[in-house]
Design an enzyme around this catalytic site. Sequence first.
Site, mmCIF file in Angstrom:
data_model
loop_
_atom_site.group_PDB
_atom_site.id
_atom_site.type_symbol
_atom_site.label_atom_id
_atom_site.label_comp_id
_atom_site.label_asym_id
_atom_site.label_seq_id
_atom_site.Cartn_x
_atom_site.Cartn_y
_atom_site.Cartn_z
ATOM 1 N N TYR A 175 -71.157 30.345 84.168
ATOM 2 C CA TYR A 175 -72.477 30.060 83.612
ATOM 3 C C TYR A 175 -72.845 28.623 83.976
ATOM 4 O O TYR A 175 -72.338 27.670 83.390
ATOM 5 C CB TYR A 175 -72.433 30.260 82.100
ATOM 6 C CG TYR A 175 -73.774 30.246 81.398
ATOM 7 C CD1 TYR A 175 -74.979 30.111 82.085
ATOM 8 C CD2 TYR A 175 -73.834 30.386 80.018
ATOM 9 C CE1 TYR A 175 -76.186 30.116 81.435
ATOM 10 C CE2 TYR A 175 -75.033 30.394 79.342
ATOM 11 C CZ TYR A 175 -76.212 30.258 80.047
ATOM 12 O OH TYR A 175 -77.413 30.261 79.379
ATOM 13 N N LYS A 179 -74.049 33.198 86.804
ATOM 14 C CA LYS A 179 -75.223 33.252 85.929
ATOM 15 C C LYS A 179 -75.931 31.920 85.992
ATOM 16 O O LYS A 179 -75.431 30.910 85.494
ATOM 17 C CB LYS A 179 -74.807 33.594 84.496
ATOM 18 C CG LYS A 179 -75.935 33.513 83.462
ATOM 19 C CD LYS A 179 -75.453 34.050 82.130
ATOM 20 C CE LYS A 179 -76.135 33.491 80.923
ATOM 21 N NZ LYS A 179 -77.568 33.333 80.946
#
Length: 317
Positions: free
Chosen positions: A153, A178
């Site tokens: 992330y 992500k």
Amino acid sequence: MDPKAAPLVTNLKMNPQELCSRFNGVIGFPVTPFNDDHSLDLDGHRENVRYMLEQPMCALVAAGGTGELYSLDPDEVRQVVESTIEVTAGRVPVIAGVGFAGGLAKRLARQAADSGADGVLAFPPYYPNAEMDGLVDYYSEIADASGLGVLVYSRDWAHYTPAQAERLAEIPNVVAWKDGSADIRRYQMIRERLGDKLHWVGGAGDDMVPGYYGIGVRAYTSSISAVAPKLSIKLHELGVAQATDELNQLVTEYVVPLYALRTKRKGYEVSAMKTMLNMLGLRGGVVRPPLVEVTEAEQEDLKEILEGWRRAGFLDR
């Protein structure tokens, strides 16, 4: 596809490659509801997850950013993950949020695997601007501890260059990226360098669907899915169809007003969603400090947004 008609299989324990194959569509981000005394409302969480699964989510993230991972202790994270797995019953993959620091991140990653999660969403470590060698170690330990597919992330201070992203992609079990920075130019550069080494997920917000899908991304994480999953699914469908005019109109009319309100105070990306759930008769509950509740004036704005979604057919409540 009606997710309620899917076979019930407990504890999928997907291998990393199988997990990636499921990332096409909306990855739902449920909130973590708290009672007025800030204790976990697990029954409320189960109710919310069942509501989200009325629409065909491709995965759910338990105890992610919208789920206030940063305010939960490890045992609470475990309870949230396990209750999510209980309700999904194998219909969709469950991804557990992990992060903070090396020792705690490893504990949460190992705990996620033991609980039956299918993957982990690795937040950046709390220590900002760490050396790249240390970051490789951090993500490697998460991957080793869980044995699950890892989604890196990229958010807050963790804005990686294409060369740095390539180093992270070499870690076994790192399978997806992500993006949480909304920097489309940087994301394009990373994707161009890594190609199909990773699966690509749009993660900066529902309002970014036109940008993400315009560069070929076909999965995104949605906080709106906690409140109006039909709207999230429609954004994905229009993005896949490259129905640019209709998609942009939908975003302008129904998504931008919410995101504009969410920028008014820090933490509103969670507080606003919880307030809207409460208004629908679902279980948002309160936020934990240091987040703040939505003001009364802005609650009226949220009611108007919900009414607009209802008129457009995105809410049945």
